[in-house]
Motif scaffolding. Structure first.
Motif, PDB file in Angstrom:
ATOM      1  N   LEU A   1       0.851  -1.181   0.000  1.00 12.40           N
ATOM      2  CA  LEU A   1       0.000   0.000   0.000  1.00 12.40           C
ATOM      3  C   LEU A   1       0.896   1.243   0.000  1.00 12.40           C
ATOM      4  CD1 LEU A   1      -2.832   1.246   0.171  1.00 12.40           C
ATOM      5  CD2 LEU A   1      -2.629   1.140   2.671  1.00 12.40           C
ATOM      6  N   ARG A   2       0.758   2.046  -1.042  1.00 14.83           N
ATOM      7  CA  ARG A   2       1.567   3.254  -1.178  1.00 14.83           C
ATOM      8  C   ARG A   2       0.733   4.473  -0.785  1.00 14.83           C
ATOM      9  NH1 ARG A   2       3.969   4.488  -7.026  1.00 14.83           N
ATOM     10  NH2 ARG A   2       1.856   5.231  -7.398  1.00 14.83           N
ATOM     11  N   VAL A   3       1.203   5.198   0.219  1.00 22.16           N
ATOM     12  CA  VAL A   3       0.574   6.453   0.632  1.00 22.16           C
ATOM     13  C   VAL A   3       1.409   7.581   0.035  1.00 22.16           C
ATOM     14  CG1 VAL A   3      -0.201   7.869   2.552  1.00 22.16           C
ATOM     15  CG2 VAL A   3      -0.162   5.369   2.781  1.00 22.16           C
ATOM     16  N   HIS A   4       0.833   8.293  -0.894  1.00 19.05           N
ATOM     17  CA  HIS A   4       1.579   9.314  -1.621  1.00 19.05           C
ATOM     18  C   HIS A   4       1.893  10.519  -0.738  1.00 19.05           C
ATOM     19  CE1 HIS A   4       1.487   7.921  -5.871  1.00 19.05           C
ATOM     20  NE2 HIS A   4       0.533   7.137  -5.374  1.00 19.05           N
ATOM     21  N   LYS A   5       3.065  11.050  -0.941  1.00 23.03           N
ATOM     22  CA  LYS A   5       3.472  12.223  -0.186  1.00 23.03           C
ATOM     23  C   LYS A   5       2.615  13.418  -0.587  1.00 23.03           C
ATOM     24  CE  LYS A   5       7.625  14.170   1.768  1.00 23.03           C
ATOM     25  NZ  LYS A   5       9.107  14.114   1.803  1.00 23.03           N
ATOM     26  N   HIS A   6       2.191  14.142   0.405  1.00 29.84           N
ATOM     27  CA  HIS A   6       1.303  15.274   0.176  1.00 29.84           C
ATOM     28  C   HIS A   6       2.012  16.358  -0.647  1.00 29.84           C
ATOM     29  CE1 HIS A   6      -0.750  19.111   1.319  1.00 29.84           C
ATOM     30  NE2 HIS A   6      -1.807  18.347   1.102  1.00 29.84           N
ATOM     31  N   GLY A   7       1.319  16.826  -1.690  1.00 36.21           N
ATOM     32  CA  GLY A   7       1.814  17.963  -2.436  1.00 36.21           C
ATOM     33  C   GLY A   7       2.693  17.649  -3.626  1.00 36.21           C
ATOM     34  N   TYR A   8       2.935  16.362  -3.931  1.00 36.73           N
ATOM     35  CA  TYR A   8       3.814  16.017  -5.054  1.00 36.73           C
ATOM     36  C   TYR A   8       2.992  15.778  -6.316  1.00 36.73           C
ATOM     37  CZ  TYR A   8       7.770  13.833  -7.515  1.00 36.73           C
ATOM     38  OH  TYR A   8       8.761  13.516  -8.405  1.00 36.73           O
ATOM     39  N   HIS A   9       2.222  14.707  -6.338  1.00 35.30           N
ATOM     40  CA  HIS A   9       1.377  14.390  -7.491  1.00 35.30           C
ATOM     41  C   HIS A   9      -0.088  14.601  -7.138  1.00 35.30           C
ATOM     42  CE1 HIS A   9       4.665  12.823  -9.775  1.00 35.30           C
ATOM     43  NE2 HIS A   9       4.853  11.765  -9.008  1.00 35.30           N
ATOM     44  N   GLN A  10      -0.821  15.159  -8.086  1.00 37.93           N
ATOM     45  CA  GLN A  10      -2.266  15.234  -7.957  1.00 37.93           C
ATOM     46  C   GLN A  10      -2.880  13.922  -8.465  1.00 37.93           C
ATOM     47  OE1 GLN A  10      -3.635  17.907  -6.410  1.00 37.93           O
ATOM     48  NE2 GLN A  10      -1.492  18.510  -6.163  1.00 37.93           N
ATOM     49  N   ARG A  11      -4.124  13.709  -8.125  1.00 34.99           N
ATOM     50  CA  ARG A  11      -4.782  12.455  -8.490  1.00 34.99           C
ATOM     51  C   ARG A  11      -4.674  12.133  -9.988  1.00 34.99           C
ATOM     52  NH1 ARG A  11      -9.261   9.542  -5.908  1.00 34.99           N
ATOM     53  NH2 ARG A  11     -10.156   8.105  -7.429  1.00 34.99           N
ATOM     54  N   PRO A  12      -4.913  13.110 -10.903  1.00 35.98           N
ATOM     55  CA  PRO A  12      -4.790  12.781 -12.337  1.00 35.98           C
ATOM     56  C   PRO A  12      -3.387  12.320 -12.730  1.00 35.98           C
ATOM     57  CG  PRO A  12      -6.013  14.827 -12.041  1.00 35.98           C
ATOM     58  CD  PRO A  12      -5.419  14.487 -10.711  1.00 35.98           C
ATOM     59  N   ASP A  13      -2.358  12.839 -12.057  1.00 38.41           N
ATOM     60  CA  ASP A  13      -0.992  12.397 -12.339  1.00 38.41           C
ATOM     61  C   ASP A  13      -0.813  10.929 -11.955  1.00 38.41           C
ATOM     62  OD1 ASP A  13       0.550  15.120 -12.913  1.00 38.41           O
ATOM     63  OD2 ASP A  13      -0.753  15.456 -11.201  1.00 38.41           O
ATOM     64  N   ILE A  14      -1.357  10.551 -10.798  1.00 35.03           N
ATOM     65  CA  ILE A  14      -1.240   9.166 -10.332  1.00 35.03           C
ATOM     66  C   ILE A  14      -2.025   8.234 -11.253  1.00 35.03           C
ATOM     67  CG2 ILE A  14      -1.637   7.605  -8.398  1.00 35.03           C
ATOM     68  CD1 ILE A  14      -1.487  10.134  -6.582  1.00 35.03           C
ATOM     69  N   GLU A  15      -3.205   8.671 -11.659  1.00 33.97           N
ATOM     70  CA  GLU A  15      -3.999   7.852 -12.580  1.00 33.97           C
ATOM     71  C   GLU A  15      -3.275   7.656 -13.905  1.00 33.97           C
ATOM     72  OE1 GLU A  15      -8.474   8.954 -10.939  1.00 33.97           O
ATOM     73  OE2 GLU A  15      -7.560  10.182 -12.516  1.00 33.97           O
ATOM     74  N   SER A  16      -2.532   8.668 -14.329  1.00 36.36           N
ATOM     75  CA  SER A  16      -1.753   8.534 -15.562  1.00 36.36           C
ATOM     76  C   SER A  16      -0.615   7.529 -15.391  1.00 36.36           C
ATOM     77  CB  SER A  16      -1.192   9.897 -15.979  1.00 36.36           C
ATOM     78  OG  SER A  16      -2.231  10.770 -16.385  1.00 36.36           O
ATOM     79  N   GLU A  17       0.035   7.550 -14.227  1.00 39.32           N
ATOM     80  CA  GLU A  17       1.057   6.534 -13.937  1.00 39.32           C
ATOM     81  C   GLU A  17       0.455   5.138 -14.054  1.00 39.32           C
ATOM     82  OE1 GLU A  17       3.355   4.613 -10.072  1.00 39.32           O
ATOM     83  OE2 GLU A  17       2.352   6.547  -9.872  1.00 39.32           O
ATOM     84  N   LEU A  18      -0.733   4.937 -13.478  1.00 43.85           N
ATOM     85  CA  LEU A  18      -1.371   3.624 -13.490  1.00 43.85           C
ATOM     86  C   LEU A  18      -1.816   3.232 -14.905  1.00 43.85           C
ATOM     87  CD1 LEU A  18      -3.461   3.796 -10.191  1.00 43.85           C
ATOM     88  CD2 LEU A  18      -1.133   2.943 -10.550  1.00 43.85           C
ATOM     89  N   ASP A  19      -2.177   4.221 -15.712  1.00 48.11           N
ATOM     90  CA  ASP A  19      -2.495   3.938 -17.114  1.00 48.11           C
ATOM     91  C   ASP A  19      -1.278   3.345 -17.824  1.00 48.11           C
ATOM     92  OD1 ASP A  19      -5.117   4.842 -17.006  1.00 48.11           O
ATOM     93  OD2 ASP A  19      -4.632   6.862 -17.692  1.00 48.11           O
ATOM     94  N   TRP A  20      -0.106   3.921 -17.559  1.00 52.92           N
ATOM     95  CA  TRP A  20       1.097   3.398 -18.211  1.00 52.92           C
ATOM     96  C   TRP A  20       1.435   2.004 -17.686  1.00 52.92           C
ATOM     97  CZ3 TRP A  20       6.894   5.002 -17.763  1.00 52.92           C
ATOM     98  CH2 TRP A  20       7.592   4.515 -18.880  1.00 52.92           C
ATOM     99  N   LEU A  21       1.322   1.813 -16.375  1.00 56.09           N
ATOM    100  CA  LEU A  21       1.590   0.496 -15.803  1.00 56.09           C
ATOM    101  C   LEU A  21       0.685  -0.569 -16.424  1.00 56.09           C
ATOM    102  CD1 LEU A  21       2.075   1.206 -11.979  1.00 56.09           C
ATOM    103  CD2 LEU A  21       3.819   0.585 -13.646  1.00 56.09           C
ATOM    104  N   SER A  22      -0.574  -0.234 -16.597  1.00 50.88           N
ATOM    105  CA  SER A  22      -1.515  -1.183 -17.185  1.00 50.88           C
ATOM    106  C   SER A  22      -1.112  -1.533 -18.611  1.00 50.88           C
ATOM    107  CB  SER A  22      -2.922  -0.586 -17.169  1.00 50.88           C
ATOM    108  OG  SER A  22      -3.852  -1.441 -17.797  1.00 50.88           O
ATOM    109  N   ALA A  23      -0.712  -0.533 -19.364  1.00 52.86           N
ATOM    110  CA  ALA A  23      -0.302  -0.769 -20.748  1.00 52.86           C
ATOM    111  C   ALA A  23       0.987  -1.582 -20.800  1.00 52.86           C
ATOM    112  CB  ALA A  23      -0.136   0.560 -21.477  1.00 52.86           C
ATOM    113  N   LEU A  24       1.919  -1.301 -19.891  1.00 58.93           N
ATOM    114  CA  LEU A  24       3.171  -2.065 -19.841  1.00 58.93           C
ATOM    115  C   LEU A  24       2.902  -3.517 -19.473  1.00 58.93           C
ATOM    116  CD1 LEU A  24       5.474   0.538 -18.026  1.00 58.93           C
ATOM    117  CD2 LEU A  24       5.738  -0.278 -20.383  1.00 58.93           C
TER     118      LEU A  24
END
Length: 337
Positions: free
Chosen positions: A57-80
């Motif tokens: 379980l990854r708890v993201h550090k406050h103030g670094y990535h916004q939710r859409p940024d994280i969702e984009s990371e997961l989009d790439w992971l899914s494609a990979l």
């Protein structure tokens, strides 16, 4: 690893958020004991279920990535993952979303993502050089995918250019504030950065050289399981030079005696999958020294962490020595096999 421009939140609060979010937002079969694994940037917890399964379980550090940024990371992971590359797989929440949010008061929210557990051992500086060959091959596959993948229209990730890496307002801080860095070295480092900036301007950012990369592909973000190498922690993935992924693989160990061996094996692995040009290879020293100075900045914003303390008092001096080697054209003298 992440930005200097963020607010620290206590470990107890992070653990409370992890336990509460796991209980409220995920199905019963993933519930279990919550144990802190690491707290470098994000806080990552191991979940051990009564049935013997594990999750991260990854708890993201406050103030670094916004939710859409994280969702984009997961989009790439899914494609990979769909392309056969071994990367972490997120677990969907009860609401049908992969990213969960938790309020921590004063209108602040933390974002969390639960991943299926990835087994394997983290390589060290004494790793068999063949691991770097595997890493080079995997990196080439990542780059091939990046160049060919049709990203979603709303895809957004952090940008890694010269200024955002080593400029005064860089994502990881100002290298002048590095731990144990003597101010007498400032002029030398500034000279190095002027050369780096010039070299990168000539190299350019066309689509063959610059695109979506992992951006923190260092030893700590690999898990080796027999013949398989898993790439983890895409938290810093964004838009940067592809050859930066080689530099990041050498992070913190750029001064090591086996540096050239590691690079040559990485290159051999990469070349087995995808072509590198002579220009790409000639730029390796530039990317290595840029990364090292970026890491100098990171030590300044993470001076109180155990990871920085473990580097030792001489790490900054070794960084300065590498700068001299770079200016004398003596850093990372390798060739493609």
């Amino acid at each position: 690893m992440s930005t200097a421009k963020e607010e620290e939140i206590g470990l107890q609060t992070l653990q409370d958020v992890a336990i509460r979010t796991l209980a409220l937002c995920y199905p019963p079969h993933v519930q279990g004991q919550v144990t802190l694994l690491c707290h470098s940037e994000n806080a990552t917890y191991r979940i051990d279920t009564p049935s013997g399964h594990r999750y991260a379980l990854r708890v993201h550090k406050h103030g670094y990535h916004q939710r859409p940024d994280i969702e984009s990371e997961l989009d790439w992971l899914s494609a990979l993952q769909a392309s056969g590359i071994r990367v972490p797989r997120p677990v969907i929440g009860l609401d049908g979303q992969y990213v969960q949010s938790a309020e921590i008061g004063a209108g602040k929210e933390l974002n969390l993502v639960l991943f299926n557990w990835v087994g394997g051992a983290e390589p060290t500086a004494d790793v068999d050089v063949s691991a770097f060959m595997r890493l080079g091959a995997i990196t080439a596959k990542l780059h091939q995918h990046s160049r060919q993948w049709q990203r979603p229209a709303d895809f957004r990730r952090i940008v890694w250019n010269h200024q955002s890496m080593v400029g005064p307002e860089g994502h990881w801080g100002n290298w002048r504030n590095a731990v144990n860095l003597d101010s007498s070295a400032f002029g030398l480092i500034e000279e190095v950065l002027q050369r780096v900036e010039s070299e990168l301007a000539s190299y350019g950012q066309d689509a063959k050289r610059y695109g979506l990369i992992h951006a923190d592909l260092r030893l700590a973000n690999l898990l080796v399981d027999h013949e398989h190498t898993h790439v983890i922690d895409f938290d810093d993935c964004g838009f940067g030079w592809y050859m930066h992924d080689l530099a990041s693989a050498l992070s913190f160990y750029e001064h090591h005696d086996r540096l050239n061996d590691w690079i040559e094996h990485w290159l051999a692995g990469y070349a087995a999958v995808s072509r590198l040009t002579a220009y790409d290879i000639a730029m390796i020293p530039t990317f290595i020294i840029q990364r090292r100075i970026q890491l100098l900045a990171w030590t300044g914003t993470h001076a109180d962490t155990q990871q920085v303390r473990n580097l030792g008092a001489n790490w900054a001096k070794q960084s300065v020595d590498l700068c001299r080697q770079y200016l004398n054209d003596g850093l990372a003298q390798v060739a493609l096999r």
